[in-house]
Design a protein around this motif. Structure first.
Motif, PDB file in Angstrom:
ATOM      1  N   ASP A  39       0.803  -1.234   0.000  1.00 35.05           N
ATOM      2  CA  ASP A  39       0.000   0.000   0.000  1.00 35.05           C
ATOM      3  C   ASP A  39       0.829   1.273   0.000  1.00 35.05           C
ATOM      4  O   ASP A  39       0.285   2.372   0.117  1.00 35.05           O
ATOM      5  CB  ASP A  39      -0.939   0.018   1.212  1.00 35.05           C
ATOM      6  N   MET A  40       2.138   1.144  -0.160  1.00 34.64           N
ATOM      7  CA  MET A  40       3.011   2.306  -0.021  1.00 34.64           C
ATOM      8  C   MET A  40       2.817   3.347  -1.122  1.00 34.64           C
ATOM      9  O   MET A  40       3.203   4.501  -0.959  1.00 34.64           O
ATOM     10  CB  MET A  40       4.475   1.858   0.014  1.00 34.64           C
ATOM     11  N   SER A  41       2.223   2.960  -2.219  1.00 32.54           N
ATOM     12  CA  SER A  41       2.016   3.915  -3.311  1.00 32.54           C
ATOM     13  C   SER A  41       0.743   4.743  -3.137  1.00 32.54           C
ATOM     14  O   SER A  41       0.505   5.692  -3.878  1.00 32.54           O
ATOM     15  CB  SER A  41       1.962   3.189  -4.653  1.00 32.54           C
ATOM     16  N   LEU A  42      -0.069   4.380  -2.152  1.00 32.36           N
ATOM     17  CA  LEU A  42      -1.343   5.065  -1.939  1.00 32.36           C
ATOM     18  C   LEU A  42      -1.187   6.273  -1.016  1.00 32.36           C
ATOM     19  O   LEU A  42      -0.364   6.274  -0.102  1.00 32.36           O
ATOM     20  CB  LEU A  42      -2.376   4.109  -1.340  1.00 32.36           C
ATOM     21  N   LEU A  47      -5.815   5.274   2.119  1.00 34.04           N
ATOM     22  CA  LEU A  47      -5.585   4.014   2.827  1.00 34.04           C
ATOM     23  C   LEU A  47      -6.652   3.738   3.868  1.00 34.04           C
ATOM     24  O   LEU A  47      -7.050   2.599   4.084  1.00 34.04           O
ATOM     25  CB  LEU A  47      -4.225   4.057   3.536  1.00 34.04           C
ATOM     26  N   PHE A  48      -7.100   4.781   4.524  1.00 36.31           N
ATOM     27  CA  PHE A  48      -8.025   4.654   5.655  1.00 36.31           C
ATOM     28  C   PHE A  48      -9.314   3.968   5.204  1.00 36.31           C
ATOM     29  O   PHE A  48      -9.965   4.403   4.259  1.00 36.31           O
ATOM     30  CB  PHE A  48      -8.330   6.040   6.233  1.00 36.31           C
ATOM     31  N   GLU A  49      -9.689   2.904   5.904  1.00 32.50           N
ATOM     32  CA  GLU A  49     -10.822   2.097   5.471  1.00 32.50           C
ATOM     33  C   GLU A  49     -12.136   2.437   6.169  1.00 32.50           C
ATOM     34  O   GLU A  49     -13.152   1.803   5.914  1.00 32.50           O
ATOM     35  CB  GLU A  49     -10.491   0.612   5.642  1.00 32.50           C
ATOM     36  N   GLY A  50     -12.117   3.411   7.069  1.00 31.71           N
ATOM     37  CA  GLY A  50     -13.377   3.920   7.608  1.00 31.71           C
ATOM     38  C   GLY A  50     -13.745   3.496   9.004  1.00 31.71           C
ATOM     39  O   GLY A  50     -14.585   4.124   9.647  1.00 31.71           O
ATOM     40  N   GLN A  51     -13.129   2.438   9.520  1.00 25.82           N
ATOM     41  CA  GLN A  51     -13.447   1.958  10.865  1.00 25.82           C
ATOM     42  C   GLN A  51     -12.393   2.495  11.825  1.00 25.82           C
ATOM     43  O   GLN A  51     -11.269   2.009  11.862  1.00 25.82           O
ATOM     44  CB  GLN A  51     -13.457   0.428  10.898  1.00 25.82           C
ATOM     45  N   GLU A  52     -12.748   3.501  12.603  1.00 30.30           N
ATOM     46  CA  GLU A  52     -11.774   4.123  13.497  1.00 30.30           C
ATOM     47  C   GLU A  52     -11.452   3.242  14.702  1.00 30.30           C
ATOM     48  O   GLU A  52     -12.334   2.608  15.282  1.00 30.30           O
ATOM     49  CB  GLU A  52     -12.284   5.481  13.978  1.00 30.30           C
ATOM     50  N   ILE A  53     -10.173   3.206  15.054  1.00 27.30           N
ATOM     51  CA  ILE A  53      -9.676   2.465  16.210  1.00 27.30           C
ATOM     52  C   ILE A  53      -9.133   3.463  17.225  1.00 27.30           C
ATOM     53  O   ILE A  53      -8.418   4.389  16.866  1.00 27.30           O
ATOM     54  CB  ILE A  53      -8.548   1.488  15.806  1.00 27.30           C
ATOM     55  N   ALA A 105      -1.035   1.092  10.171  1.00 20.12           N
ATOM     56  CA  ALA A 105      -1.909   1.542  11.253  1.00 20.12           C
ATOM     57  C   ALA A 105      -2.994   2.466  10.725  1.00 20.12           C
ATOM     58  O   ALA A 105      -4.140   2.442  11.196  1.00 20.12           O
ATOM     59  CB  ALA A 105      -1.090   2.242  12.337  1.00 20.12           C
ATOM     60  N   CYS A 106      -2.644   3.300   9.752  1.00 28.50           N
ATOM     61  CA  CYS A 106      -3.624   4.179   9.108  1.00 28.50           C
ATOM     62  C   CYS A 106      -4.706   3.347   8.432  1.00 28.50           C
ATOM     63  O   CYS A 106      -5.906   3.589   8.612  1.00 28.50           O
ATOM     64  CB  CYS A 106      -2.916   5.077   8.099  1.00 28.50           C
ATOM     65  N   LYS A 107      -4.280   2.353   7.681  1.00 29.74           N
ATOM     66  CA  LYS A 107      -5.224   1.493   6.979  1.00 29.74           C
ATOM     67  C   LYS A 107      -6.143   0.766   7.957  1.00 29.74           C
ATOM     68  O   LYS A 107      -7.340   0.581   7.696  1.00 29.74           O
ATOM     69  CB  LYS A 107      -4.463   0.465   6.135  1.00 29.74           C
ATOM     70  N   LEU A 108      -5.603   0.393   9.110  1.00 25.22           N
ATOM     71  CA  LEU A 108      -6.365  -0.366  10.096  1.00 25.22           C
ATOM     72  C   LEU A 108      -7.248   0.507  10.979  1.00 25.22           C
ATOM     73  O   LEU A 108      -7.990  -0.010  11.809  1.00 25.22           O
ATOM     74  CB  LEU A 108      -5.414  -1.189  10.972  1.00 25.22           C
ATOM     75  N   GLY A 109      -7.159   1.850  10.833  1.00 23.69           N
ATOM     76  CA  GLY A 109      -8.142   2.693  11.500  1.00 23.69           C
ATOM     77  C   GLY A 109      -7.670   3.717  12.499  1.00 23.69           C
ATOM     78  O   GLY A 109      -8.495   4.365  13.151  1.00 23.69           O
ATOM     79  N   ILE A 110      -6.359   3.912  12.654  1.00 22.37           N
ATOM     80  CA  ILE A 110      -5.881   4.947  13.569  1.00 22.37           C
ATOM     81  C   ILE A 110      -5.632   6.230  12.783  1.00 22.37           C
ATOM     82  O   ILE A 110      -4.674   6.333  12.013  1.00 22.37           O
ATOM     83  CB  ILE A 110      -4.616   4.511  14.323  1.00 22.37           C
TER      84      ILE A 110
END
Length: 208
Positions: A39-42, A47-53, A105-110
């Protein structure tokens, strides 16, 4: 407390730890792991998938056991990803390590990790992705990340990746303090807002 680790490296002197402090096997795993590289090119905001952690400070745990922390990160624990990213951000030539972890971590919601990832782009990409990180700071500010608002105010003031607008910059900086007045982001926001006001007053006086 949420922090913007990359910010301190950009603008303030920061301790660079000895290379032996870091687990070289972990560093090698980070650079070679396909899951962390894909995902480094994004752009961070994409990247953020919408579910906040909710952010948890795991920096010391990750500092003391880097292999365990990476294992948890690869098992999709967002807070272990950002925790290990904070550990490595002080490392000389750290972008190849910390940015992969912040991206995950961004992708996973932080949300704050998206801010950190974009701040790394601001530091190391020399303007090639300026629109991307400006849009990311706008996004994370809209998600009530105080550091995102501080950084958004800064790029608005400087016109980095976005049309310069001091009025909008002041609003973003004020929002940073509205989110969390006790966070250091608010201190920096107040300082920058004061600087902007002083500059504009001097310009107004010169125009009289």
């Amino acid at each position: 407390m949420k922090l913007l680790a990359t910010f301190f490296v950009i603008f303030y002197s920061s301790v660079i730890f000895a290379q032996d402090y870091f687990d070289k096997k972990v560093l090698d795993s980070i650079t070679k792991n396909k899951h962390l590289n894909k995902d480094m090119s994004l752009c961070p905001k994409d990247l953020f998938e919408g579910q906040e952690i909710e952010y948890q400070d795991l920096v010391e745990e990750c500092r003391s056991d880097q292999r365990w922390c990476l294992s948890k990160c690869l098992s999709k624990s967002a807070n272990h990803c950002i925790g290990l990213g904070h550990v490595y951000v002080d490392m000389e030539n750290s972008p190849q390590y910390s940015r992969r972890l912040y991206a995950q971590a961004c992708k996973l919601g932080i949300v704050n990790s998206c801010t950190n990832y974009a701040a790394g782009m601001l530091r190391f990409d020399e303007g090639s992705n300026s629109r991307c990180y400006a849009e990311t700071f706008r996004f994370t500010c809209s998600k009530s990340d105080e550091w995102g608002c501080m950084m958004y105010g800064m790029v608005l003031h400087k016109g980095i990746g976005i049309v310069r607008n001091d009025s909008k910059a002041i609003l973003a900086l004020k929002k940073s303090c509205q989110i969390d007045e006790e966070n250091e982001a608010c201190d920096y926001s107040k300082s920058l807002a004061s600087k902007i006001s002083t500059i504009n007053e001097l310009r107004a006086n010169d125009g009289q």
